[in-house]
Design a protein around this motif. Sequence first.
Motif, short mmCIF file in Angstrom:
data_model
loop_
_atom_site.label_atom_id
_atom_site.label_comp_id
_atom_site.label_asym_id
_atom_site.label_seq_id
_atom_site.Cartn_x
_atom_site.Cartn_y
_atom_site.Cartn_z
N THR A 60 0.82 -1.22 0.00
CA THR A 60 0.00 0.00 0.00
C THR A 60 0.85 1.26 0.00
O THR A 60 0.40 2.32 0.44
CB THR A 60 -0.96 -0.01 1.20
OG1 THR A 60 -0.20 -0.09 2.41
CG2 THR A 60 -1.93 -1.18 1.13
N ASP A 64 -1.32 7.40 -4.23
CA ASP A 64 -2.65 7.73 -4.74
C ASP A 64 -3.75 6.74 -4.35
O ASP A 64 -4.89 6.90 -4.77
CB ASP A 64 -2.61 7.86 -6.27
CG ASP A 64 -1.73 9.02 -6.72
OD1 ASP A 64 -1.55 9.97 -5.94
OD2 ASP A 64 -1.22 8.96 -7.86
N LEU A 65 -3.40 5.71 -3.58
CA LEU A 65 -4.42 4.74 -3.19
C LEU A 65 -5.39 5.35 -2.18
O LEU A 65 -4.99 6.06 -1.26
CB LEU A 65 -3.77 3.51 -2.54
CG LEU A 65 -2.98 2.57 -3.43
CD1 LEU A 65 -2.36 1.46 -2.60
CD2 LEU A 65 -3.84 2.00 -4.53
N THR A 66 -6.65 5.02 -2.35
CA THR A 66 -7.65 5.44 -1.36
C THR A 66 -7.63 4.44 -0.20
O THR A 66 -7.07 3.34 -0.31
CB THR A 66 -9.06 5.45 -1.97
OG1 THR A 66 -9.43 4.11 -2.31
CG2 THR A 66 -9.12 6.34 -3.22
N ASP A 67 -8.27 4.79 0.89
CA ASP A 67 -8.37 3.86 2.02
C ASP A 67 -9.09 2.59 1.61
O ASP A 67 -8.71 1.49 2.02
CB ASP A 67 -9.09 4.53 3.20
CG ASP A 67 -8.24 5.59 3.87
OD1 ASP A 67 -6.99 5.58 3.68
OD2 ASP A 67 -8.81 6.44 4.59
N ASP A 68 -10.13 2.72 0.78
CA ASP A 68 -10.85 1.53 0.30
C ASP A 68 -9.95 0.64 -0.54
O ASP A 68 -10.00 -0.59 -0.44
CB ASP A 68 -12.09 1.93 -0.52
CG ASP A 68 -13.24 2.42 0.35
OD1 ASP A 68 -13.24 2.14 1.57
OD2 ASP A 68 -14.14 3.08 -0.20
N GLU A 69 -9.14 1.23 -1.40
CA GLU A 69 -8.22 0.44 -2.22
C GLU A 69 -7.18 -0.26 -1.36
O GLU A 69 -6.87 -1.43 -1.60
CB GLU A 69 -7.53 1.34 -3.26
CG GLU A 69 -8.48 1.83 -4.34
CD GLU A 69 -7.90 2.93 -5.20
OE1 GLU A 69 -8.30 3.00 -6.38
OE2 GLU A 69 -7.06 3.72 -4.72
N ARG A 70 -6.65 0.43 -0.38
CA ARG A 70 -5.68 -0.21 0.53
C ARG A 70 -6.32 -1.41 1.24
O ARG A 70 -5.73 -2.47 1.34
CB ARG A 70 -5.18 0.80 1.57
CG ARG A 70 -4.15 1.75 1.07
CD ARG A 70 -3.59 2.63 2.20
NE ARG A 70 -2.56 3.50 1.67
CZ ARG A 70 -2.78 4.67 1.10
NH1 ARG A 70 -4.02 5.13 0.99
NH2 ARG A 70 -1.79 5.39 0.63
N ARG A 71 -7.52 -1.21 1.74
CA ARG A 71 -8.23 -2.28 2.44
C ARG A 71 -8.48 -3.47 1.49
O ARG A 71 -8.28 -4.62 1.86
CB ARG A 71 -9.55 -1.74 3.00
CG ARG A 71 -10.27 -2.66 3.92
CD ARG A 71 -11.47 -2.05 4.66
NE ARG A 71 -12.21 -1.02 3.94
CZ ARG A 71 -12.04 0.31 4.12
NH1 ARG A 71 -11.17 0.76 4.99
NH2 ARG A 71 -12.76 1.17 3.42
N THR A 72 -8.88 -3.18 0.26
CA THR A 72 -9.13 -4.24 -0.72
C THR A 72 -7.85 -5.03 -1.01
O THR A 72 -7.88 -6.26 -1.06
CB THR A 72 -9.70 -3.65 -2.02
OG1 THR A 72 -10.95 -3.02 -1.73
CG2 THR A 72 -9.90 -4.73 -3.08
#
Length: 136
Positions: A60, A64-72
């Motif tokens: 992660t 530019d990763l969102t929190d949702d993308e990190r979680r995914t």
Amino acid sequence: MDLTIHHSFLPHTDPDASIAFYRDLLGFEIRNDVGYQGMRWITVAPAGQPDTSIVLHPPTALPDLTDDERRTILELMAKGSYFGVNLATDDVDDTFAKLEAGGAEVIQEPTDQPYGVRDCAFRDPSGNMIRIQGRA
């Protein structure tokens, strides 16, 4: 063109567990270990193969990763369905026995596949699929 694979990338969530798996269990060399802002990028490779390596990277670390993308990403890694690598050996059964005895998480015991290879599979400490095939 004369192209070769230089670096491949696999994510890791625990640098020390990754080193223990790739160095101590698989027998890879640690070629580089770089820390930055509490994260580590670790380059590993089989001894005797100076032109090919795997970079174990923080999954992660992209800004530019969102929190949702990190979680995914972390959820996919936990399932073992995010990344993987295929390795080759002269003796799948012997390699399997050594890795299993060393405590590696077995996903598939040695199997003759219908597409012509014998292989087995493990997960590394971060959930990456490590498939090991017999050399043809």
